[in-house]
Design an enzyme around this catalytic site. Sequence first.
Site, PDB file in Angstrom:
ATOM      1  N   PRO A 183      35.805  46.783  44.796  1.00  0.00           N
ATOM      2  CA  PRO A 183      34.358  46.902  44.784  1.00  0.00           C
ATOM      3  C   PRO A 183      33.661  45.585  44.506  1.00  0.00           C
ATOM      4  O   PRO A 183      33.970  44.898  43.541  1.00  0.00           O
ATOM      5  CB  PRO A 183      34.092  47.888  43.653  1.00  0.00           C
ATOM      6  CG  PRO A 183      35.394  48.060  42.944  1.00  0.00           C
ATOM      7  CD  PRO A 183      36.353  47.091  43.484  1.00  0.00           C
ATOM      8  N   GLU A 184      32.730  45.271  45.351  1.00  0.00           N
ATOM      9  CA  GLU A 184      31.809  44.164  45.121  1.00  0.00           C
ATOM     10  C   GLU A 184      30.451  44.779  44.816  1.00  0.00           C
ATOM     11  O   GLU A 184      30.329  45.989  44.653  1.00  0.00           O
ATOM     12  CB  GLU A 184      31.756  43.253  46.352  1.00  0.00           C
ATOM     13  CG  GLU A 184      33.142  42.750  46.776  1.00  0.00           C
ATOM     14  CD  GLU A 184      33.100  41.831  47.967  1.00  0.00           C
ATOM     15  OE1 GLU A 184      32.113  41.106  48.119  1.00  0.00           O
ATOM     16  OE2 GLU A 184      34.057  41.825  48.755  1.00  0.00           O
TER      17      GLU A 184
ATOM     18  N   HIS B 235      46.950  58.035  37.501  1.00  0.00           N
ATOM     19  CA  HIS B 235      45.893  57.018  37.575  1.00  0.00           C
ATOM     20  C   HIS B 235      44.508  57.556  37.234  1.00  0.00           C
ATOM     21  O   HIS B 235      43.531  56.863  37.414  1.00  0.00           O
ATOM     22  CB  HIS B 235      45.866  56.312  38.928  1.00  0.00           C
ATOM     23  CG  HIS B 235      47.223  55.882  39.405  1.00  0.00           C
ATOM     24  ND1 HIS B 235      48.055  55.091  38.644  1.00  0.00           N
ATOM     25  CD2 HIS B 235      47.908  56.151  40.544  1.00  0.00           C
ATOM     26  CE1 HIS B 235      49.190  54.894  39.319  1.00  0.00           C
ATOM     27  NE2 HIS B 235      49.117  55.522  40.456  1.00  0.00           N
TER      28      HIS B 235
ATOM     29  N   ARG C  12      45.411  50.347  40.072  1.00  0.00           N
ATOM     30  CA  ARG C  12      45.919  49.038  39.671  1.00  0.00           C
ATOM     31  C   ARG C  12      45.533  48.668  38.239  1.00  0.00           C
ATOM     32  O   ARG C  12      46.035  47.666  37.717  1.00  0.00           O
ATOM     33  CB  ARG C  12      45.435  47.969  40.652  1.00  0.00           C
ATOM     34  CG  ARG C  12      46.045  48.158  42.014  1.00  0.00           C
ATOM     35  CD  ARG C  12      45.574  47.114  42.997  1.00  0.00           C
ATOM     36  NE  ARG C  12      46.144  45.801  42.705  1.00  0.00           N
ATOM     37  CZ  ARG C  12      45.892  44.708  43.426  1.00  0.00           C
ATOM     38  NH1 ARG C  12      45.079  44.779  44.452  1.00  0.00           N
ATOM     39  NH2 ARG C  12      46.439  43.577  43.122  1.00  0.00           N
TER      40      ARG C  12
ATOM     41  N   ARG D 124      29.353  20.788  42.247  1.00  0.00           N
ATOM     42  CA  ARG D 124      30.716  21.228  42.511  1.00  0.00           C
ATOM     43  C   ARG D 124      31.254  20.584  43.785  1.00  0.00           C
ATOM     44  O   ARG D 124      30.559  20.501  44.779  1.00  0.00           O
ATOM     45  CB  ARG D 124      30.752  22.751  42.663  1.00  0.00           C
ATOM     46  CG  ARG D 124      30.564  23.478  41.357  1.00  0.00           C
ATOM     47  CD  ARG D 124      30.236  24.946  41.618  1.00  0.00           C
ATOM     48  NE  ARG D 124      30.221  25.686  40.381  1.00  0.00           N
ATOM     49  CZ  ARG D 124      31.229  26.482  39.995  1.00  0.00           C
ATOM     50  NH1 ARG D 124      32.271  26.649  40.769  1.00  0.00           N
ATOM     51  NH2 ARG D 124      31.165  27.098  38.854  1.00  0.00           N
TER      52      ARG D 124
END
Length: 277
Positions: free
Chosen positions: A2-3, A92, A110, A153
Site C-alpha cells: 500500500p502506498e 496471518h 509478511r 541531494r
Amino acid sequence: MPELPEVETTMRGLAPVLTGRVITGVTVRAKRLRRDIPTTLTARLVGKRVIALARRAKYILWHLEGGTTVIIHLGMSGGFRVANNGEAPGPHDHVIFDIARDRLIYHDPRRFGVMAVADTKDLDLHPLLKDLGPEPLTPDFTGRVLRARLGNRRGPLKTSLLDQHVVAGVGNIYASEALFYARLSPDLPAGSLTLAMANRLASSLQNVLSAAIAAGGSSLRDYRQVDGNVGFFQNAFAVYNQGGKPCPGCRCGGKSAIQKIVQAGRSTYFCPVRQTT
DNA sequence: AGACGTACCTGACCGC
DNA sequence: TGCGGTCAGGTACGTC
C-alpha cells in the site's frame, strides 16, 4: 502493497465501520509485526469511542475519545476486512477489533506493518511521524516546496521520492508513474531540478495520486479494500510493471519501449525517450 | 547529511 | 511434483 492511495482507500473504508462506534474488544494474536505490538493495546482501546479517522503519509490514524490515537501502517501486505458472521480467524489474521456488531480483522502475511498507540496531543512528536515530509495532496504542496525538500541531494530523483522525509506517502508504483507524467528521468540528481521541473513533478504526483484514489487504489497481488473489492488503478499504469511494452507517451509517439532499471534495489520503469531531462 | 546495503517476513512464480 | 532462486506495493538501521 500500500502506498498513499491504498492507505487512503483503506482509511475511507474503515471510517463507516469505526466512526462514532465504541471498540468493545481487541484480540492480539501476534506478538509483533515489524515491531512489537504494544502490550497495552487492548487496555487502551477497549471501551473507547472512535471520534475520527485520518491519514498521515502511509499511516492510518484512529482518534479515540479520551485523547488516544491508534497508529497503523500496512507495511507491504497489511489490510483490513470486515469479518463474516461466525468466521474463524485464519493464518496471518493478527489483530481482531470488535466494534459493536462488526468485527474488523487486520491481516498481514509478511508482518511488515506497524501498530502503535500514542497520546493524541503528542502525535506530532511521535517518532514514527515527526520527521515525515509534506502531504502531496494538499494545496500548499508546490514545486517550490518539493524542490526545497530535495535540497542538494545527489542521488537519483526516483529514490528520493521514496524517502518519506522528502514527501509523504509516495511509494514505488506512484514514483515511477509521476516521473513519467512529469517527463523527468528517474536518474536525475534529485537536487538538480529547476523550478519548472519541480512544478511539473508536484502536479504529476497530485494528479496520479488523486486518480489512483478515485480508482480505489491498485491491486497487484493482495490489496483489497475493506469491503473486499479490488482497486482498479493497476489497469491505468502508464509504465509501472510495463517493461518492454510500447510507451504510451506523447513525445515518443508510442514508438519507444518502457525500460525497467533497478535503483537502490527497487524496480523503476520509465520511457527513455519521453523522460529525457 | 545522505547514500547504500541489509534485515525483517511470507507467498507466488519460474526454471530445472 | 518438488526444490531452489528471485521477486514483491515498505521502512529502519548500521556503515561509510
